[in-house]
Design an enzyme around this catalytic site. Structure first.
Site, short mmCIF file in Angstrom:
data_model
loop_
_atom_site.label_atom_id
_atom_site.label_comp_id
_atom_site.label_asym_id
_atom_site.label_seq_id
_atom_site.Cartn_x
_atom_site.Cartn_y
_atom_site.Cartn_z
N CYS A 122 0.83 -1.21 0.00
CA CYS A 122 0.00 0.00 0.00
C CYS A 122 0.87 1.25 0.00
O CYS A 122 1.24 1.78 1.06
CB CYS A 122 -0.91 0.03 1.22
SG CYS A 122 -1.81 -1.51 1.47
N LEU A 123 1.16 1.74 -1.19
CA LEU A 123 1.97 2.95 -1.33
C LEU A 123 1.13 4.07 -1.94
O LEU A 123 1.01 5.16 -1.38
CB LEU A 123 3.19 2.66 -2.22
CG LEU A 123 4.12 3.84 -2.50
CD1 LEU A 123 4.79 4.34 -1.21
CD2 LEU A 123 5.21 3.44 -3.51
N GLU A 125 -1.60 6.70 -3.25
CA GLU A 125 -2.76 7.37 -2.65
C GLU A 125 -3.48 8.14 -3.74
O GLU A 125 -2.92 8.37 -4.82
CB GLU A 125 -2.27 8.32 -1.55
CG GLU A 125 -1.59 7.57 -0.41
CD GLU A 125 -1.15 8.48 0.72
OE1 GLU A 125 -1.31 9.72 0.60
OE2 GLU A 125 -0.65 7.94 1.71
N GLY A 127 -3.91 11.19 -4.13
CA GLY A 127 -3.18 12.37 -4.55
C GLY A 127 -1.69 12.14 -4.75
O GLY A 127 -0.93 13.09 -4.96
N ASN A 239 12.13 -3.10 -6.97
CA ASN A 239 13.11 -3.61 -7.94
C ASN A 239 12.71 -5.00 -8.42
O ASN A 239 12.60 -5.25 -9.62
CB ASN A 239 14.50 -3.67 -7.32
CG ASN A 239 15.09 -2.28 -7.14
OD1 ASN A 239 14.84 -1.39 -7.94
ND2 ASN A 239 15.86 -2.10 -6.08
N GLN A 278 4.08 -13.02 -46.72
CA GLN A 278 5.36 -12.52 -46.21
C GLN A 278 5.18 -11.33 -45.26
O GLN A 278 5.91 -11.19 -44.28
CB GLN A 278 6.30 -12.16 -47.35
CG GLN A 278 7.72 -11.99 -46.84
CD GLN A 278 8.69 -11.64 -47.94
OE1 GLN A 278 8.43 -10.78 -48.77
NE2 GLN A 278 9.82 -12.31 -47.95
N GLU A 363 3.67 -0.36 -10.72
CA GLU A 363 5.04 -0.60 -10.21
C GLU A 363 5.97 0.51 -10.72
O GLU A 363 7.16 0.28 -10.96
CB GLU A 363 5.58 -1.97 -10.65
CG GLU A 363 4.62 -3.10 -10.41
CD GLU A 363 4.82 -3.85 -9.11
OE1 GLU A 363 5.94 -4.24 -8.81
OE2 GLU A 363 3.83 -4.04 -8.38
N GLU A 367 7.03 6.04 -17.83
CA GLU A 367 7.68 7.35 -17.82
C GLU A 367 8.60 7.46 -16.61
O GLU A 367 9.73 7.95 -16.71
CB GLU A 367 6.63 8.48 -17.77
CG GLU A 367 5.83 8.67 -19.05
CD GLU A 367 4.73 7.60 -19.24
OE1 GLU A 367 4.38 6.93 -18.26
OE2 GLU A 367 4.27 7.44 -20.38
C1 LIG Z 1 -4.84 -2.18 -11.52
C2 LIG Z 1 -3.89 -1.40 -10.67
C3 LIG Z 1 -3.31 -2.00 -9.57
C4 LIG Z 1 -2.45 -1.29 -8.76
N1 LIG Z 1 -1.93 -1.89 -7.64
C5 LIG Z 1 -1.23 -1.14 -6.76
C6 LIG Z 1 -0.81 -1.69 -5.50
O1 LIG Z 1 -1.06 -2.86 -5.21
N2 LIG Z 1 -0.18 -0.89 -4.62
C7 LIG Z 1 0.11 0.42 -4.89
O2 LIG Z 1 0.69 1.07 -4.05
N3 LIG Z 1 -0.27 0.96 -6.08
C8 LIG Z 1 -0.92 0.23 -7.01
N4 LIG Z 1 -1.32 0.78 -8.21
C9 LIG Z 1 -1.05 2.20 -8.44
C10 LIG Z 1 -0.01 2.48 -9.50
O3 LIG Z 1 1.26 2.15 -9.03
C11 LIG Z 1 -0.13 3.95 -9.91
O4 LIG Z 1 -1.33 4.06 -10.64
C12 LIG Z 1 1.04 4.45 -10.69
O5 LIG Z 1 2.16 4.54 -9.88
C13 LIG Z 1 0.76 5.81 -11.33
O6 LIG Z 1 0.25 6.73 -10.41
P1 LIG Z 1 -1.04 7.58 -10.77
O7 LIG Z 1 -2.08 6.62 -11.20
O8 LIG Z 1 -1.35 8.45 -9.64
O9 LIG Z 1 -0.64 8.43 -12.04
P2 LIG Z 1 0.09 9.88 -12.04
O10 LIG Z 1 1.24 9.82 -11.15
O11 LIG Z 1 -0.93 10.91 -11.81
O12 LIG Z 1 0.59 9.92 -13.51
C14 LIG Z 1 -0.21 10.35 -14.64
C15 LIG Z 1 0.67 10.35 -15.88
O13 LIG Z 1 1.72 11.32 -15.73
C16 LIG Z 1 2.99 10.71 -15.90
N5 LIG Z 1 3.95 11.36 -15.02
C17 LIG Z 1 3.81 11.63 -13.68
N6 LIG Z 1 4.90 12.25 -13.24
C18 LIG Z 1 5.75 12.39 -14.27
C19 LIG Z 1 7.03 12.96 -14.45
N7 LIG Z 1 7.69 13.49 -13.42
N8 LIG Z 1 7.60 12.95 -15.67
C20 LIG Z 1 6.95 12.37 -16.71
N9 LIG Z 1 5.73 11.82 -16.61
C21 LIG Z 1 5.13 11.83 -15.41
C22 LIG Z 1 2.75 9.27 -15.53
O14 LIG Z 1 3.74 8.45 -16.10
C23 LIG Z 1 1.38 9.03 -16.11
O15 LIG Z 1 1.50 8.80 -17.49
C24 LIG Z 1 -2.14 0.06 -9.06
C25 LIG Z 1 -2.72 0.65 -10.19
C26 LIG Z 1 -3.58 -0.06 -10.99
C27 LIG Z 1 -4.18 0.61 -12.18
#
Ligand SMILES: Cc1cc2nc3c(=O)[nH]c(=O)nc-3n(C[C@H](O)[C@H](O)[C@H](O)COP(=O)(O)OP(=O)(O)OC[C@H]3O[C@@H](n4cnc5c(N)ncnc54)[C@H](O)[C@@H]3O)c2cc1C
Lengths: 380, 259
Positions: A122-123, A125, A127, A239, A278, A363, A367
């Site tokens: 659980c990392l 959130e 926001g 990792n 082909q 994970e 990006e």
């Molecule tokens: C099905 C599913 C299961 C998941 N399971 C888990 C879990 O078990 N535990 C957990 O902790 N999380 C989990 N996650 C969360 C997941 O790790 C996050 O969705 C992910 O890290 C992206 O965060 P965000 O959705 O807030 O997107 P944002 O951080 O809002 O990103 C939006 C877009 O902006 C891009 N972006 C953001 N910052 C930058 C930057 N500095 N430079 C360039 N591009 C950027 C991102 O790459 C993305 O394309 C899960 C997500 C899904 C969809």
């Protein structure tokens, strides 16, 4: 490094047989009904899949990261969603093995290794996703306990899992990554609840729910590592998680490719078998080549992690980026080569496309992988 | 109770199996070699019995160097040790010669039960278990689909034409099992990783005191004189459902003694 050992071939064979018997036959049904097959996970645990790189004194299998990547790839040929959950579960188990006290290891790991109890990480959130160090879940020390308040978003396995590693802020609001601490929270803790299972594009065979912490009291003995170490612990778990998610993409894509070859040998158009055009042969050649290239990089990264190489983080990020992008592209091309049938649920290809899509996001998004790689080669 | 399980490495039945056209022997290079599926069931029975009654399981094979892979599978499932009988002179041995060699090895082991598959998927003579029992002077209980042990007596369900018979025999005994006996367990990761550390004893004909002219193609009493590849599959039998298809299908199967 390019030839598997006898042991590795045996591990792959068992995992492949297991996936063919217990995952593949039901994968489409689980996707359709959003069923999380906890009974099958317990069977996987019985074979040693719950703590693949956990030490053996607490029931772990003591395998290497490369072994685990091979196993996850083999499982993903049956169902990438279940394989990927097994990866997350292993990340949780390993974090406890690596950073936990002996008491925590003995309390949590035997059941996690058997997968009779499942784990969640659980990392994220609402926001704070990519910028995970901006998380706001609070943990306030109160005597021999911490009191946790906040919401975690997108938590895989939530509700079904028995153990949650929760990253929360023990420092002040401006403390950044160094103010974060990891905690072990059990499902029956008062004040812990779960939001609805999200409706989502793929990964339907495992639940994704918000985890809500309202005044959850966690004993100090359930703090994982020291105060302020939580972010580092969370990142080091990722990792191996990244390697395994990449391996899951490879396994799903390989299965899509294998089925496509079969389909192309049976389907005819314009009086010829599809595999005799082909243009389509070249497409297959690219799929095979790119998949093998991604696999090589992934093995290389797993090896770097096994050797604890100083630049392992970058290797893991590169491997995750390439394997998940390639895996999705190959599955998507497999769908194209199936024509309209690829778009039908019955053929199982569109499910692979949907399942592998999210590997490019979680994970650490791809990006963020590029950020990690660039930071390592260019510097901050 | 200590149990020896005989296992054989055979060509994978998933592959296209082929015969050498010179001597109609099996072309073992044409397909992947795997542990015979029926033998994994024998291993399962032996492991279950030792889990209930104590003792150890020894996997025994006679075969070329590569047959260690089949032994390793049995060790990964849980067998404690293995015996590999290998000697260049053994190639081409028939059932009579094979049973002589296996009997010589089993005499050295001192076990309470010898478990074999009822027939291998390659040779399919189904003769080795009974020959082995004869050579060892032990009871032979063949084609067994269920087995329990109480003290020094075994009770088995032996499949016979049209049904089954309950058989009791004193231990030690030779038992051959059919595919109903047990579902083989998956080897777990610990089993796989520890398999390599378990003892495998390699025995040659000299170690066994068996005379090389009694074995191999030259020392065998039987020889394949002719052969033919399996004819391609034909269309099969079609039943049109006029309301009596069920009865017709049953009759068809009964006529062919499938039911
Ligand atoms: C099905 C599913 C299961 C998941 N399971 C888990 C879990 O078990 N535990 C957990 O902790 N999380 C989990 N996650 C969360 C997941 O790790 C996050 O969705 C992910 O890290 C992206 O965060 P965000 O959705 O807030 O997107 P944002 O951080 O809002 O990103 C939006 C877009 O902006 C891009 N972006 C953001 N910052 C930058 C930057 N500095 N430079 C360039 N591009 C950027 C991102 O790459 C993305 O394309 C899960 C997500 C899904 C969809």
């Amino acid at each position: 490094m390019f030839e598997l050992t006898d042991d590795q071939r045996a591990l792959v064979e068992v995992s492949r047989d297991f996936a063919a018997e217990f995952l593949a036959p039901d994968a489409l049904e689980w996707d359709r009904t959003k069923h999380f097959p906890v009974d099958v996970l317990a069977k996987a645990g019985g074979l040693g899949m719950g703590g693949m790189y956990v030490r053996e004194d607490v029931g772990g299998s003591g395998l290497s990261r490369l072994d685990a990547a091979l196993i996850i790839e083999a499982l993903a040929a049956g169902c990438p969603t279940v394989a990927s959950y097994i990866s997350i579960h292993n990340m949780v188990a390993w974090m406890i093995d690596r950073y936990g006290s002996q008491e925590q290891r003995e309390r949590f790991l035997p059941e996690l290794c058997e997968m009779t109890v499942l784990g969640s990480y659980c990392l994220t959130e609402p926001g704070a996703g990519s910028d995970a160090a901006a998380l706001t879940t609070r943990a306030v020390r109160d005597g021999e306990e911490y009191v946790l308040d906040g919401v975690k978003q997108f938590i895989s396995g939530a509700g079904a899992s028995g153990v949650y590693i929760v990253m929360a802020r023990t420092g002040d609001a401006a403390s950044g990554a160094s103010g974060i601490t990891a905690f072990l929270v059990e499902r029956d803790a008062a004040g812990l609840s779960f939001g609805p299972n999200e409706a989502k594009m793929g990964w339907n065979a495992q639940p994704t729910r918000p985890v809500i912490l309202e005044g959850v009291r966690v004993p100090v003995t359930h703090r994982l590592g020291g105060e302020g170490q939580g972010f580092r612990i969370a990142m080091s778990g990722l990792n191996g998680g990244r390697i395994n998610i990449g391996a899951s993409s490879l396994g799903g894509a390989q299965s899509a490719l294998d089925r496509t070859l079969q389909y192309m040998s049976e389907r005819t158009a314009f009086g010829k078998r599809l595999d005799q055009f082909q243009a389509l042969q070249f497409s297959v050649a690219d799929m095979v080549t790119e998949l093998e290239a991604a696999r090589l990089l992934l093995w290389r990264a797993a090896d770097a992690l096994d050797r604890k190489a100083p630049d392992a983080v970058r290797w893991c990020a590169m491997a995750k980026r390439l394997a998940t992008d390639t895996g999705f592209a190959v599955a998507n091309q497999a769908l194209q080569l199936h024509g309209g049938y690829g778009y039908l649920a019955e053929y199982g290809i569109e499910k692979l496309v949907r399942d592998l899509r999210v590997h490019q996001i979680l994970e650490g998004t791809n990006e963020i992988m590029k950020m990690v790689i660039a930071r390592d080669v260019i510097g901050r | 109770m200590d149990i020896a399980v005989l296992i054989k490495q055979v060509p994978d039945t998933y592959g296209e199996r082929r015969l050498h056209e010179t001597d109609w022997s099996l072309d073992r290079a044409a397909t992947d070699a795997v542990i015979d599926e029926i033998d994994t069931r024998g291993v399962e029975l032996a492991l279950t019995l030792t889990e209930q009654h104590g003792g150890e399981v020894t996997a025994v094979t006679m075969g070329p160097d590569g047959a260690t892979d089949a032994l390793r599978k049995a060790l990964a499932m849980g067998a404690a040790k293995a015996v590999h009988i290998t000697d260049p002179a053994l190639a081409g041995s028939d059932a009579v010669a094979t049973s002589a060699v296996l009997a010589a090895a089993l005499r050295q082991l001192d076990v309470d039960l010898i478990v074999t598959g009822n027939e291998s998927t390659d040779g399919r003579s189904a003769a080795v278990p009974a020959m082995l029992a004869e050579r060892l002077g032990l009871p032979a209980v063949t084609s067994v689909r269920a087995l329990t042990v109480d003290g020094d007596t075994l009770t088995a369900e032996r499949v016979v034409e049209g049904g089954w018979a309950r058989i009791q025999a004193p231990l030690p005994a030779v038992v051959s099992v059919n595919e109903k006996i047990a579902e083989p367990r998956y080897p777990n990761f610990k089993g796989i990783m520890s398999a390599k550390k378990k003892p495998v004893t390699t025995l040659t004909l000299a170690d066994l005191g068996v005379d090389a002219d009694r074995v191999g193609a030259a020392g065998s009493a039987t020889r394949a004189v002719d052969g033919a590849p399996r004819p391609p599959r034909t269309g099969g039998h079609t039943i049109t459902d006029d309301g009596s298809a069920g009865a017709q299908a049953a009759r068809y199967l009964i006529e062919r003694k499938v039911l």
